[in-house]
Design a protein around this motif. Sequence first.
Motif, PDB file in Angstrom:
ATOM      1  N   LEU A 169       0.814  -1.217   0.000  1.00  0.00           N
ATOM      2  CA  LEU A 169       0.000   0.000   0.000  1.00  0.00           C
ATOM      3  C   LEU A 169       0.846   1.264   0.000  1.00  0.00           C
ATOM      4  O   LEU A 169       1.910   1.310   0.624  1.00  0.00           O
ATOM      5  CB  LEU A 169      -0.917   0.018   1.218  1.00  0.00           C
ATOM      6  CG  LEU A 169      -2.096  -0.957   1.251  1.00  0.00           C
ATOM      7  CD1 LEU A 169      -3.005  -0.623   2.418  1.00  0.00           C
ATOM      8  CD2 LEU A 169      -2.882  -0.957  -0.038  1.00  0.00           C
ATOM      9  N   PRO A 170       0.355   2.313  -0.641  1.00  0.00           N
ATOM     10  CA  PRO A 170       1.075   3.595  -0.654  1.00  0.00           C
ATOM     11  C   PRO A 170       0.752   4.482   0.539  1.00  0.00           C
ATOM     12  O   PRO A 170       1.127   5.656   0.549  1.00  0.00           O
ATOM     13  CB  PRO A 170       0.583   4.234  -1.958  1.00  0.00           C
ATOM     14  CG  PRO A 170      -0.810   3.731  -2.107  1.00  0.00           C
ATOM     15  CD  PRO A 170      -0.791   2.318  -1.575  1.00  0.00           C
ATOM     16  N   ILE A 171       0.031   3.945   1.538  1.00  0.00           N
ATOM     17  CA  ILE A 171      -0.313   4.711   2.739  1.00  0.00           C
ATOM     18  C   ILE A 171       0.162   3.942   3.967  1.00  0.00           C
ATOM     19  O   ILE A 171       0.359   2.723   3.904  1.00  0.00           O
ATOM     20  CB  ILE A 171      -1.838   4.964   2.835  1.00  0.00           C
ATOM     21  CG1 ILE A 171      -2.612   3.641   2.839  1.00  0.00           C
ATOM     22  CG2 ILE A 171      -2.298   5.870   1.690  1.00  0.00           C
ATOM     23  CD1 ILE A 171      -4.105   3.784   3.043  1.00  0.00           C
ATOM     24  N   PRO A 172       0.367   4.611   5.110  1.00  0.00           N
ATOM     25  CA  PRO A 172       0.761   3.896   6.331  1.00  0.00           C
ATOM     26  C   PRO A 172      -0.315   2.904   6.763  1.00  0.00           C
ATOM     27  O   PRO A 172      -1.510   3.156   6.616  1.00  0.00           O
ATOM     28  CB  PRO A 172       0.923   5.019   7.363  1.00  0.00           C
ATOM     29  CG  PRO A 172       1.134   6.268   6.565  1.00  0.00           C
ATOM     30  CD  PRO A 172       0.331   6.082   5.319  1.00  0.00           C
ATOM     31  N   VAL A 173       0.142   1.756   7.305  1.00  0.00           N
ATOM     32  CA  VAL A 173      -0.765   0.730   7.817  1.00  0.00           C
ATOM     33  C   VAL A 173      -0.298   0.347   9.219  1.00  0.00           C
ATOM     34  O   VAL A 173       0.889   0.116   9.444  1.00  0.00           O
ATOM     35  CB  VAL A 173      -0.775  -0.523   6.922  1.00  0.00           C
ATOM     36  CG1 VAL A 173      -1.862  -1.502   7.392  1.00  0.00           C
ATOM     37  CG2 VAL A 173      -0.986  -0.162   5.459  1.00  0.00           C
ATOM     38  N   VAL A 174      -1.240   0.275  10.167  1.00  0.00           N
ATOM     39  CA  VAL A 174      -0.918  -0.133  11.532  1.00  0.00           C
ATOM     40  C   VAL A 174      -1.827  -1.287  11.929  1.00  0.00           C
ATOM     41  O   VAL A 174      -2.881  -1.509  11.331  1.00  0.00           O
ATOM     42  CB  VAL A 174      -1.064   1.030  12.537  1.00  0.00           C
ATOM     43  CG1 VAL A 174      -0.172   2.193  12.152  1.00  0.00           C
ATOM     44  CG2 VAL A 174      -2.510   1.484  12.641  1.00  0.00           C
ATOM     45  N   GLY A 175      -1.406  -2.033  12.963  1.00  0.00           N
ATOM     46  CA  GLY A 175      -2.195  -3.132  13.486  1.00  0.00           C
ATOM     47  C   GLY A 175      -2.431  -2.955  14.974  1.00  0.00           C
ATOM     48  O   GLY A 175      -1.732  -2.185  15.642  1.00  0.00           O
ATOM     49  N   LEU A 176      -3.398  -3.688  15.512  1.00  0.00           N
ATOM     50  CA  LEU A 176      -3.748  -3.528  16.921  1.00  0.00           C
ATOM     51  C   LEU A 176      -2.626  -3.968  17.850  1.00  0.00           C
ATOM     52  O   LEU A 176      -2.351  -3.315  18.862  1.00  0.00           O
ATOM     53  CB  LEU A 176      -5.016  -4.326  17.254  1.00  0.00           C
ATOM     54  CG  LEU A 176      -6.297  -4.038  16.485  1.00  0.00           C
ATOM     55  CD1 LEU A 176      -7.494  -4.647  17.228  1.00  0.00           C
ATOM     56  CD2 LEU A 176      -6.509  -2.566  16.263  1.00  0.00           C
ATOM     57  N   THR A 177      -1.988  -5.110  17.547  1.00  0.00           N
ATOM     58  CA  THR A 177      -0.961  -5.629  18.452  1.00  0.00           C
ATOM     59  C   THR A 177       0.231  -4.692  18.542  1.00  0.00           C
ATOM     60  O   THR A 177       0.646  -4.287  19.624  1.00  0.00           O
ATOM     61  CB  THR A 177      -0.471  -7.010  18.001  1.00  0.00           C
ATOM     62  OG1 THR A 177      -1.581  -7.853  17.768  1.00  0.00           O
ATOM     63  CG2 THR A 177       0.423  -7.636  19.052  1.00  0.00           C
TER      64      THR A 177
END
Length: 258
Positions: A88-96
């Motif tokens: 993806l060209p955008i930031p991605v975060v996860g819950l953990t």
Amino acid sequence: MKLLIVNPNISTSVTELIEAEARRSASPGTALTLRTAPFGVAYIETRAEAAIGAYATLVELAEHHAGHDAAVIAAFGDPGLAAAREMLPIPVVGLTESALMSAAQLGGRIGIVAISRRIRAWYRETVDACGMHSRLASIRCLDEPLADIGSVQRDKGEQLVALCRAAVREDGADVLIIAGAPLAGLARQVAERIPVPIVDGVSCAVRQAELLAGLAPRRASEGSYAAPPTKACQGLPPALARLVGREGHDNENEEGNS
């Protein structure tokens, strides 16, 4: 700012819990798009289920990321997080990862409270992948079948509070994480009953997604998180195929970064 939040589980009741906590946590003016996995399982407990959830999540992200500033993978265990960051060209975060990084700023040893015993192995491996194994005090969990994943907070709330207190008193946790999308919002409800700071993965992820979007980091063009190389692929949904190997990949990245 606009955030895309994907629930890797098929439970719409859990998506509603995620949305409620995300809206409480988001900054004024932040718009949220919520998506639920179109296939998979009610809630992820095993490595196999996580792999299925990761694929469902990548499909949703590929199809719906356009027009968003950042994305959140809303399942503890972060299925597909590294792959999403590649494509993806955008930031991605996860819950953990978001919860762990936030908890680490509030205390030394981190305790995790979860919804099932089977889930512990996958969670422990995720903590290790985040480089936080040495900070982990314990993973405590419910040890009985769940009648309804959408009502686990109501059905098991007192047991979850007891697990939190045991993690502090018996395991030496300095800070706690209430783990899993089905428990979204519970930390906010029980904070005054727990003697140490307690964080929620959804609220942490939403805030960190806003932070990263605001920082506008450059997309990697080299290294292990550079976009996947162009190659032939077969049987993938068109949006996912465009991101993981088909022609036009570079043009799409440029449009996403403009």
